[in-house]
Design an enzyme around this catalytic site. Structure first.
Site, short mmCIF file in Angstrom:
data_model
loop_
_atom_site.label_atom_id
_atom_site.label_comp_id
_atom_site.label_asym_id
_atom_site.label_seq_id
_atom_site.Cartn_x
_atom_site.Cartn_y
_atom_site.Cartn_z
N HIS A 136 0.82 -1.20 0.00
CA HIS A 136 0.00 0.00 0.00
C HIS A 136 0.86 1.26 0.00
O HIS A 136 1.99 1.26 0.48
CB HIS A 136 -1.02 0.00 1.15
CG HIS A 136 -0.46 0.20 2.52
ND1 HIS A 136 -0.96 -0.44 3.62
CD2 HIS A 136 0.53 0.99 3.01
CE1 HIS A 136 -0.32 -0.06 4.70
NE2 HIS A 136 0.60 0.80 4.35
N GLU A 141 -5.06 0.40 0.02
CA GLU A 141 -4.84 -1.02 0.23
C GLU A 141 -4.95 -1.80 -1.09
O GLU A 141 -5.46 -1.26 -2.09
CB GLU A 141 -5.85 -1.56 1.23
CG GLU A 141 -5.81 -0.90 2.60
CD GLU A 141 -4.68 -1.40 3.48
OE1 GLU A 141 -3.61 -1.75 2.96
OE2 GLU A 141 -4.87 -1.43 4.71
#
Length: 247
Positions: A136, A141
């Site tokens: 990330h 994410e």
């Protein structure tokens, strides 16, 4: 993409600070995107030292933090507002600094407001990023789309486990955050990626040389024309990266 492997961890922090300092000297009112976490701590320490030594002036820079936990106010010891106060803003004067409001009554509206402020500032001249163990950047994410903007996100179990060392327990780590999106980051005129820490060799190789995929958000940096990656020698050795290469 230029990859620079430093000669030591100390040199890594020094070179990161030198990179930022040079861009600020070139443009004293530069707009910077700033990271948190373990990766930039040494860089901030060096920047503070340079300001105190009179060789760097941040009094005209405009700073935007990349993210903030939802549910934590600016006085919470693990909020990123408190982190920035501890590592940078409490020690030096900057022109303006912006951090998302983790206690906003309407987090989605707060995210939109934050994106608008970035646009009003003219976008980022330099986005400084850390590399998360799952690839990330910011709190984007795996699965984050490349055109994403500042928004509310769910933190992955891997990120919450990694950050639990700061909270003492994974149950205490917030489940959501506001983060600047990948699309906003990729519009920065220049990007500096800091690669340091344990357990990142696989994701570093994937980010630099693997396919561009949402499963490794940092791989989207391959699409940007001006990215510099700083890597500590131990991480470079584990990842099989040469001393100084361009990809």
């Amino acid at each position: 993409m230029e990859v620079r492997v430093t000669t030591s961890v100390a040199a890594f922090h020094d070179e990161a600070a030198s990179f930022v300092s040079e861009r600020v000297r070139q443009s004293p009112s530069a707009v910077l995107a700033l990271p948190t976490g373990s990766s930039p701590v040494g860089m901030y320490r060096e920047l503070v030292r340079r300001v105190r030594d009179g060789v760097l002036d941040l009094s005209r820079t405009v700073c935007f933090n990349l993210d903030e936990y939802l549910g934590l106010g600016p006085d919470h010891p693990q909020s990123y507002a408190q982190y920035m106060q501890h590592h940078l803003f409490g020690h030096v004067r900057v022109g303006r600094h912006h951090i998302p409001d983790g206690l906003a009554a309407d987090p989605d509206a707060e995210a939109r407001r934050y994106e608008e402020r970035i646009v009003e500032a003219g976008g980022f001249d330099l986005a400084i990023l850390g590399l998360g163990p799952n690839g990330h950047i910011g709190f984007n994410e795996p699965g984050s789309p490349p055109d994403s903007r500042t928004r509310v996100v769910e933190l992955s179990p891997a990120t919450r486990r990694a950050n639990s060392r700061f909270f003492g327990s994974v149950e205490l780590v917030p489940r959501r955050a506001i983060t600047v999106g990948i699309g906003t980051i990729l519009e920065a005129r220049e990007i500096l990626l800091l690669a340091i820490g344990q357990g990142k060799e696989r994701v570093l190789r994937a980010a630099l040389e693997g396919p561009v995929t949402a499963q490794v958000p940092a791989s989207f940096l391959q699409r940007h024309p001006r990215v510099t990656v700083l890597v500590t020698p131990d991480l470079a050795r584990r990842a099989g990266i040469g001393q100084r290469v361009s990809l």
